[in-house]
Design a protein around this motif. Structure first.
Motif, PDB file in Angstrom:
ATOM      1  N   ALA A   1      -3.929  -7.654   0.954  1.00 44.45           N
ATOM      2  CA  ALA A   1      -4.614  -7.139   1.183  1.00 44.45           C
ATOM      3  C   ALA A   1      -4.486  -6.405   1.720  1.00 44.45           C
ATOM      4  N   ILE A   2      -3.975  -6.032   2.424  1.00 41.30           N
ATOM      5  CA  ILE A   2      -3.353  -5.078   2.857  1.00 41.30           C
ATOM      6  C   ILE A   2      -2.827  -3.843   2.157  1.00 41.30           C
ATOM      7  N   ASP A   3      -2.028  -3.996   1.631  1.00 41.71           N
ATOM      8  CA  ASP A   3      -1.109  -3.201   0.636  1.00 41.71           C
ATOM      9  C   ASP A   3      -1.132  -4.727  -0.822  1.00 41.71           C
ATOM     10  N   PRO A   4      -2.288  -4.084  -2.161  1.00 43.75           N
ATOM     11  CA  PRO A   4      -2.359  -5.179  -2.990  1.00 43.75           C
ATOM     12  C   PRO A   4      -1.658  -3.958  -4.075  1.00 43.75           C
ATOM     13  N   GLY A   5       0.047  -3.023  -3.855  1.00 39.61           N
ATOM     14  CA  GLY A   5       0.982  -2.581  -4.280  1.00 39.61           C
ATOM     15  C   GLY A   5       2.613  -3.016  -3.851  1.00 39.61           C
ATOM     16  N   HIS A   6       2.305  -4.252  -2.996  1.00 37.39           N
ATOM     17  CA  HIS A   6       3.571  -4.683  -2.423  1.00 37.39           C
ATOM     18  C   HIS A   6       3.938  -5.877  -3.187  1.00 37.39           C
ATOM     19  N   ALA A   7       4.977  -4.999  -3.951  1.00 38.01           N
ATOM     20  CA  ALA A   7       5.822  -6.052  -5.009  1.00 38.01           C
ATOM     21  C   ALA A   7       6.524  -7.374  -4.997  1.00 38.01           C
TER      22      ALA A   7
END
Length: 680
Positions: A220-226
């Protein structure tokens, strides 16, 4: 001599005004040694060093750019040369130390950071970096002291607090590490990284549902956090939460491939796509510092010397890897091979220890050693071949192989995919696992054994079992389908077919392994949604290995999972006399059961489509005579099947080792190796 603060500070300022910078810096350092909390003196020293101690800013930027290009040896050399001309530069000491850390020379890095601290005792970067260097040498208490000192001088420094929390985690102090990361997550609500770290520790400690929720908070904070997304996917698989898992599938095409690397193992069970497996592994492998081959140009061993093989594993205990390999260690030819088993998992098992002690295998417990110490030990042992029994599975220490333990390094057994790493030379397979058409999906040269890649132990007894089906919660009559695979391997596609089979075969039941209350509730909910009474799903409790083998007699047919087949579970079922039906896929993990069925003489149980899999399982369930004939064929052929011939298997594997070793002696690069069947 005890200094008077005001007088000493005034004297230091006078020295600074007269241009006696070295003397001023020395006096400021002495004052800080006596008054470490005095921020005014610390700031004065820092300003002095910044003004007079550093090379030109452009020079420092050039060094930092080279460091980010991973030109670590050049950075260390240039930095040392500059340090001779700028002996008061804390920045230079930190840059040189960071390069030395990247070169895996933690002792040299420690010296560099201590030089920085001799100049400025409160330099937070030097203290934090010193902690990293000490941790790399397994000096955890000293590293902890360095991080705590850095945190004292800069209480809100995120990098220091991350290092401190990670050290607690690596020291096994998971509760403290979890608290530290939770504090960071509260203090930095816009930063996804501490939230991911919380999720990761929760996953490690078996708190899967909580791990998912914290992973979703990170996203939710960083949708790109793989890595957070891969963790969520992997844990939703363990929870058999098919609905929420479906929402994540859209990310599979690029997850771990473009951008941030993810743990390759996390997605194997959900994504049967060998080209993506390879890309993820290659991306992950870039995180390891690969050294130049230290064995290049070394004299070849004398002809006739025993080949020294080292196996490296975190799983030398009551684990599937040991169930498969114990017989191999007993069978190795000690006249031609000197075998050493390096255990870095920190776990022991009396039964495993007893069997290993009766073999010529040399056992080394290295779990308390640093990577550098293990590498030095392996090189001192003179290994010719290093065998990775973990790959990228739990507990792996791939950095050992990146540092080169031996001239030849092999990915074997545990990690069912390519490692995508330039430091792994070979992968052990067979014609079913990696046909010629699939070799492009593997960065390693392929060792093709003639039967199955998987070793087994044909000495395991199948105990007499006086229990009844009712004792296991099973119906007394009717077909019992068995699926004892780990629950994260069960995907909606597989489960839907199983539910249709239950619907088509009256009185049948599906026997699964106990997989946690949340996973069982989700599976029962999915069964109900498919129109199947959830009571027809029976969950077997975990048992020790031999009683687990014995209870297979109550099942009629083993149903395999698709993307990640039964591996040890498949050979266990067949050894216990239970036929298995599989659907062969594309990636290594999706072809293992087909390899095993071929080696046991039941290729007719291999299907090539979902429809064929379902049709075969249904036909067998409706034809007890046909199923009984299969069981009889399996029972009659076990004694002669290559799958359960450990002597034959060991001869094949040893022939592969000899061939790989000879290629190295002949100065040839790793290349495909195909082993011919041994004569009986």
């Amino acid at each position: 001599m005890r200094l008077q603060l005001d007088q000493a500070a005034a004297k230091a300022r006078k020295l600074e005004k007269r241009g006696e910078f070295d003397a001023a810096a020395e006096l400021y350092s002495q004052i800080l040694g006596q008054f470490p909390q005095n921020r005014r003196i610390a700031a004065a020293l820092e300003a002095l060093i910044e003004r007079t101690g550093n090379p030109p800013v452009e020079t420092l930027k050039t060094l930092e750019a080279a460091y980010h290009r991973r030109e670590h040896a050049a950075v260390a050399a240039a930095g040392r040369d500059l340090a001779a001309r700028f002996p008061r530069s804390v920045t230079l000491c930190n840059i040189v130390g960071a390069a030395e850390l990247a070169l895996k020379d933690a002792a040299a890095a420690e010296s560099s950071f201590r030089r920085a601290l001799a100049i400025h005792p409160q330099n937070v970067d030097a203290l934090s970096n010193l902690g990293v260097a000490l941790k790399a040498q397994n000096r955890f208490s000293e590293a902890l002291a360095a991080y705590e000192a850095a945190a004292t001088f800069s209480p809100g420094h995120a990098g220091v607090l991350f290092n401190l929390a990670n050290l607690l985690r690596e020291a096994g102090r998971l509760r403290e590490a979890l608290t530290a990361f939770e504090d960071l997550a509260r203090a930095r609500p816009a930063d996804a990284e501490p939230r991911f770290s919380v999720a990761s520790i929760l996953q490690e400690t078996g708190r899967g549902p909580e791990a998912v929720e914290h992973g979703l908070k990170a996203l939710a904070i960083d949708p790109g956090h793989a890595r957070a997304r891969a963790l969520v996917i992997h844990q939703l698989g363990h929870l058999c939460d098919f609905d929420r898992l479906a929402a994540q599938r859209a990310h599979l095409d690029t997850l771990g491939i473009a951008g941030q690397a993810v743990e390759p193992f996390a997605l194997i069970a959900i994504d049967d796509a060998p080209e993506r497996c390879k890309a993820r592994a290659e991306n992950w492998a870039r995180r390891f510092h690969v050294v130049a081959d230290p064995f290049a140009g070394m004299a070849a061993p004398e002809p006739g010397e025993r080949i020294r093989v080292g196996y490296f594993s975190a799983d030398v205990h009551n684990h599937a890897t040991m169930y498969l390999t114990l017989r191999l260690f007993e069978r190795h030819d000690s006249e031609r091979f000197a075998i050493t088993l390096y255990s870095y998992g920190g776990k022991r098992d009396a039964a495993v220890d007893t069997r290993l002690a009766a073999t010529p295998t040399r056992y080394r417990d290295v779990h308390a050693l640093s990577d550098a110490e293990i590498v030095a030990l392996a090189r001192a042992d003179g290994l010719d071949i290093a065998v990775d029994l973990n790959g990228y599975t739990k507990g792996a220490r791939s950095g050992l192989f990146a540092a080169r333990l031996a001239p030849v390094q092999i990915n074997y057994l545990a990690f069912a995919s390519t490692m995508g790493a330039p430091f792994i030379d070979y992968i052990v397979a067979d014609p079913v696992l990696i046909p010629d058409s699939h070799r492009g999906y593997y960065t390693e040269a392929v060792i093709t054994l003639p039967d199955s890649y998987q070793p087994t132990d044909e000495t395991r007894p199948i105990a007499e079992d006086a229990s009844s089906r009712r004792d296991h919660g099973l119906p007394e009559t009717g077909t019992v389908f068995c699926a004892f695979n780990a629950n994260h391997k069960i995907q909606p596609r597989d489960f839907a077919i199983w539910m249709r089979l239950l619907g088509a075969v009256e009185g049948s039941a599906l026997w699964l392994l106990h997989s946690g209350d949340r996973a069982e509730a989700n599976l029962m909910r999915a069964a109900s949604a498919a129109g199947i009474d959830p009571a027809r799903l029976v969950f077997a409790p975990r048992l020790p290995h031999l009683p687990h083998l014995a209870r297979h007699r109550h099942a009629d047919l083993f149903l395999d999972t698709f993307a990640y087949n039964a591996h040890t579970t498949a050979s266990d079922a067949l050894w216990a006399g239970l036929p298995l039906v599989t659907r062969i896929g594309e990636q290594f993990a999706a072809r293992v059961a087909a390899s095993i069925l071929t080696a046991v003489g039941l290729p007719e149980m291999i299907t090539r489509s979902d429809a064929e899999y379902e049709a075969l399982a249904l036909a067998l369930a409706r034809d007890p005579a046909r199923l009984a004939a299969l069981r009889a064929k399996l029972a009659a052929g076990k004694a002669s099947a290559p799958l359960f011939d450990s002597r034959r298997y060991t001869r094949h594997l040893e022939a592969a080792y000899e061939t790989a070793h000879k290629r190295r002696i002949d100065a040839k690069p790793p290349g495909p190796i195909r082993i011919s069947p041994a004569t009986r």
